[in-house]
Write a protein that holds these residues in place. Structure first.
Motif, mmCIF file in Angstrom:
data_model
loop_
_atom_site.group_PDB
_atom_site.id
_atom_site.type_symbol
_atom_site.label_atom_id
_atom_site.label_comp_id
_atom_site.label_asym_id
_atom_site.label_seq_id
_atom_site.Cartn_x
_atom_site.Cartn_y
_atom_site.Cartn_z
ATOM 1 N N MET A 1 -9.393 0.625 -7.590
ATOM 2 C CA MET A 1 -8.779 -0.639 -7.272
ATOM 3 C C MET A 1 -8.828 -0.421 -5.688
ATOM 4 O O MET A 1 -9.015 -1.701 -4.928
ATOM 5 C CB MET A 1 -7.453 -0.826 -7.750
ATOM 6 N N MET A 2 -8.497 0.805 -5.024
ATOM 7 C CA MET A 2 -8.540 0.776 -3.583
ATOM 8 C C MET A 2 -9.814 0.656 -2.943
ATOM 9 O O MET A 2 -9.793 -0.029 -2.158
ATOM 10 C CB MET A 2 -7.777 1.916 -3.245
ATOM 11 N N ALA A 3 -10.806 1.025 -3.720
ATOM 12 C CA ALA A 3 -12.329 0.754 -3.192
ATOM 13 C C ALA A 3 -12.530 -0.634 -3.206
ATOM 14 O O ALA A 3 -13.077 -1.128 -2.196
ATOM 15 C CB ALA A 3 -13.110 1.646 -4.254
ATOM 16 N N THR A 4 -12.156 -1.496 -4.069
ATOM 17 C CA THR A 4 -12.614 -2.780 -4.113
ATOM 18 C C THR A 4 -11.728 -3.616 -3.078
ATOM 19 O O THR A 4 -12.338 -4.520 -2.332
ATOM 20 C CB THR A 4 -11.898 -3.464 -5.392
ATOM 21 N N ILE A 5 -10.481 -3.129 -2.875
ATOM 22 C CA ILE A 5 -9.674 -3.805 -1.673
ATOM 23 C C ILE A 5 -10.335 -3.457 -0.339
ATOM 24 O O ILE A 5 -10.520 -4.412 0.655
ATOM 25 C CB ILE A 5 -8.064 -3.297 -1.938
ATOM 26 N N ASP A 6 -10.591 -2.179 -0.313
ATOM 27 C CA ASP A 6 -11.321 -1.859 0.985
ATOM 28 C C ASP A 6 -12.586 -2.397 1.293
ATOM 29 O O ASP A 6 -12.835 -3.065 2.242
ATOM 30 C CB ASP A 6 -11.743 -0.182 0.971
ATOM 31 N N LYS A 7 -13.306 -2.448 0.196
ATOM 32 C CA LYS A 7 -14.551 -3.486 0.353
ATOM 33 C C LYS A 7 -14.228 -4.699 0.647
ATOM 34 O O LYS A 7 -14.905 -5.411 1.605
ATOM 35 C CB LYS A 7 -15.398 -3.224 -0.902
ATOM 36 N N ASN A 9 -11.681 -6.077 2.276
ATOM 37 C CA ASN A 9 -11.187 -6.208 3.707
ATOM 38 C C ASN A 9 -12.441 -5.767 4.889
ATOM 39 O O ASN A 9 -12.417 -6.306 5.811
ATOM 40 C CB ASN A 9 -10.108 -5.160 3.826
ATOM 41 N N ARG A 10 -13.290 -4.897 4.278
ATOM 42 C CA ARG A 10 -14.497 -4.747 5.448
ATOM 43 C C ARG A 10 -15.241 -6.060 5.465
ATOM 44 O O ARG A 10 -15.734 -6.332 6.403
ATOM 45 C CB ARG A 10 -15.335 -3.675 4.803
ATOM 46 N N GLU A 11 -15.434 -6.801 4.161
ATOM 47 C CA GLU A 11 -16.416 -7.994 4.262
ATOM 48 C C GLU A 11 -15.826 -9.227 4.652
ATOM 49 O O GLU A 11 -16.419 -10.150 5.458
ATOM 50 C CB GLU A 11 -16.788 -8.109 2.937
ATOM 51 N N LEU A 12 -14.529 -9.511 4.397
ATOM 52 C CA LEU A 12 -13.710 -10.502 4.705
ATOM 53 C C LEU A 12 -12.826 -10.633 5.960
ATOM 54 O O LEU A 12 -12.386 -11.530 6.376
ATOM 55 C CB LEU A 12 -12.991 -11.168 3.481
ATOM 56 N N GLY A 13 -12.408 -9.256 6.348
ATOM 57 C CA GLY A 13 -11.709 -9.100 7.628
ATOM 58 C C GLY A 13 -10.631 -8.223 7.408
ATOM 59 O O GLY A 13 -10.125 -8.403 5.970
ATOM 60 N N LYS A 14 -10.046 -7.650 8.277
ATOM 61 C CA LYS A 14 -9.056 -6.586 8.037
ATOM 62 C C LYS A 14 -7.673 -7.219 7.620
ATOM 63 O O LYS A 14 -7.359 -8.372 8.368
ATOM 64 C CB LYS A 14 -8.666 -5.827 9.469
ATOM 65 N N GLY A 15 -6.985 -6.883 6.606
ATOM 66 C CA GLY A 15 -5.708 -7.625 6.246
ATOM 67 C C GLY A 15 -5.934 -8.655 5.280
ATOM 68 O O GLY A 15 -4.965 -9.165 4.771
ATOM 69 N N THR A 16 -6.956 -8.783 4.973
ATOM 70 C CA THR A 16 -7.265 -10.085 4.035
ATOM 71 C C THR A 16 -6.667 -9.696 2.524
ATOM 72 O O THR A 16 -6.204 -10.504 2.181
ATOM 73 C CB THR A 16 -8.780 -10.494 3.756
ATOM 74 N N VAL A 17 -6.770 -8.713 2.190
ATOM 75 C CA VAL A 17 -6.110 -8.365 0.952
ATOM 76 C C VAL A 17 -5.177 -7.368 1.078
ATOM 77 O O VAL A 17 -5.460 -6.290 1.775
ATOM 78 C CB VAL A 17 -7.295 -7.836 -0.319
#
Length: 50
Positions: A1-7, A9-17
């Protein structure tokens, strides 16, 4: 789950999820000045009535 959230946030901008955190300034934000004293969270802080 954390890997998905990190991905995301990297693609859509910091703090998106984020993980269930209230937004700053929302009605659910913590208001420290309104907290009650923690009379019963520590045994040594309990009131003694004589």
């Amino acid at each position: 789950m954390m890997a998905t959230i990190d991905k995301l946030n990297r693609e859509l901008g910091k703090g998106t999820v984020q993980m269930g955190l209230p937004c700053k300034g929302s009605a659910w934000s913590l208001r420290s000045e309104r907290r009650t004293p923690r009379y019963t969270t520590q045994w040594n802080e309990l009131l003694i009535v004589k």
